[in-house]
Scaffold this active site. Structure first.
Site: not given
Length: 432
Positions: A190, A240, A416, A420
């Site tokens: 990833k 986060e 995406e 964001k």
């Protein structure tokens, strides 16, 4: 503003006491009654002293506005070494940022710290000198005398001059293709790739006004703003947590896997339900969980991974798994180096993903995807500096990233990062 005036007068009296002509540290606290219309961010922004750091915990229970530096640190490790010299002050806090490359920091022990915890607030003054506390007390009195009252924040209604993505969409799609081929060749599992969007306006942008607008609308987020000078700042509203430490008790989390949100409750629930059931997003989240656990296991007791949740934000929804454990010893420098950058902002394996980012990304991340918060001997808390922006006079750089794994679709990943970036982009009320 009666509370502020009273608190400052009390601090001036305290700091006017006779101080020794010797090095040392003094901490003065005065209560700050929350009984009038005081906004710490607006008050902080009205001051002409830097650095400034504003921080609000994502639950809203804790908030701080700090001004001026009596000691600066270029890394969290330096800050921790400083704090350990003052064991009699376990709640002495150093505030600021860690860069994406965690060895670099912009942290400081402030001259003045306004701090609210739940329904109680305190104004704290620090005296510190490696030479003479008496001399530093004189500087502190001059600092307090120069403070001004709260002023309204300027408007965010701005006229755009230029907008540019780094990279633009065709280059982004080529980059995603390059990354997925590297994943197919087993170079890594990833990689998190980011885009910077540069906006230029006809007049200077107020970082504090952008922060205030984001704080008002982007709920369930940490809010932070580091003003380095009148024209240069880094700010964000991040969902986060990187870590929270209380003594040796440690909490962190894996926030990975994303879908759009929606103002309609039922549609938002449908999207969140899809996210919980989607194999690609669940796989992406578990990769982050496994990496965090592997990095911490030698430094902690048993690790507890909680069931997945959907975290709903204004523009997007995320998968989150909380991870709780206990450190063998309280060590924030260790937490930073083990946890940052997480697989959610860099990739897996971490070093291979970081090298790909360094070779191929079109800009320097600097503070983006680093962390923002505070540390003390007693406790610490840092959020990942996502949903963030760099303000430089009339320019704003917005950042957003997406996790690329096997099967990632370039068009969906572009959407995406658009979603964001919209968390801050839509707050710049662009005049037409």
């Amino acid at each position: 503003m009666h509370s502020l005036t009273t608190a400052l007068e009390s601090l001036i009296r305290l700091v006017s006491q006779v101080q020794p002509s010797a090095p040392g540290l003094r901490v003065y606290d005065v209560p700050f009654p929350l009984n009038d219309a005081f906004d710490a961010l607006s008050w902080q922004a009205a001051q002409g002293v830097y650095p400034q750091f504003y921080w609000q915990q994502r639950s809203g229970d804790e908030e701080a506005a700090v001004l001026g530096a009596v000691a600066d640190f270029s890394s969290l490790q330096q800050a921790q070494q400083f704090l350990r010299q003052y064991e009699s002050h376990p709640d002495l806090r150093v505030w600021g940022l860690n860069a994406f490359e965690p060895q670099r920091g912009a942290l400081f022990l402030p001259r003045l710290e306004w701090r609210r915890s739940a329904g109680a607030a305190t104004l704290r003054l620090h005296l510190w000198s490696a030479v003479s506390l008496r001399e530093d007390a004189g500087q502190a009195r001059a600092f307090l005398a120069a403070l001004v009252g709260m002023k309204p924040l300027p408007s965010l209604r701005l006229t755009p001059i230029d907008e540019q993505h780094r990279p633009e969409r065709p280059e982004w799609e080529r980059l995603i293709g390059q990354a997925t081929r590297a994943i197919a060749d087993q170079a890594f599992d990833k990689v998190v790739l980011a885009r910077a969007t540069d906006l230029r306006f006809s007049r200077p942008v107020s970082a504090a006004a952008l922060m205030a607008a984001s704080r008002r609308l982007n709920l369930n987020c940490y809010h932070f703003c580091m003003a380095f000078s009148p024209t240069r700042a880094f700010l964000g509203s991040s969902p986060e947590r990187l870590w929270r430490r209380r003594g040796c008790a440690l909490r962190t989390e894996a926030l990975a896997g994303t879908v759009a949100s929606h103002p309609d409750e039922h549609r938002a629930w449908q999207l969140g339900d899809w996210l919980m059931k989607d194999d690609k997003n669940q796989r992406e989240n578990m990769l982050v969980v496994e990496d965090i656990c592997q990095r911490l296991q030698q430094h902690t007791r048993a690790l507890e991974v909680l069931p997945p949740q959907v975290l709903r934000l204004r523009k997007v929804q995320h998968l989150r798994r909380c991870i709780w454990t206990t450190l063998h010893r309280a060590d924030d420098a260790l937490c930073l180096l083990q946890l940052q950058p997480t697989a959610a902002v860099a990739g897996l394996p971490r070093e291979q993903a970081r090298r790909f980012i360094q070779r191929n990304e079109a800009f320097d991340r600097e503070w983006y995807a680093g962390s923002a918060g505070y540390l003390s001997q007693q406790q610490s808390e840092f959020c990942v500096s996502l949903r963030s922006a760099k303000v430089t006079d009339r320019a704003v750089r917005l950042y957003a990233g997406a996790g690329i794994v096997r099967g990632s679709d370039p068009g969906l990943e572009w959407q995406e990062i658009e979603n964001k970036a919209a968390g801050l982009r839509t707050l710049l009320q662009i005049a037409t």
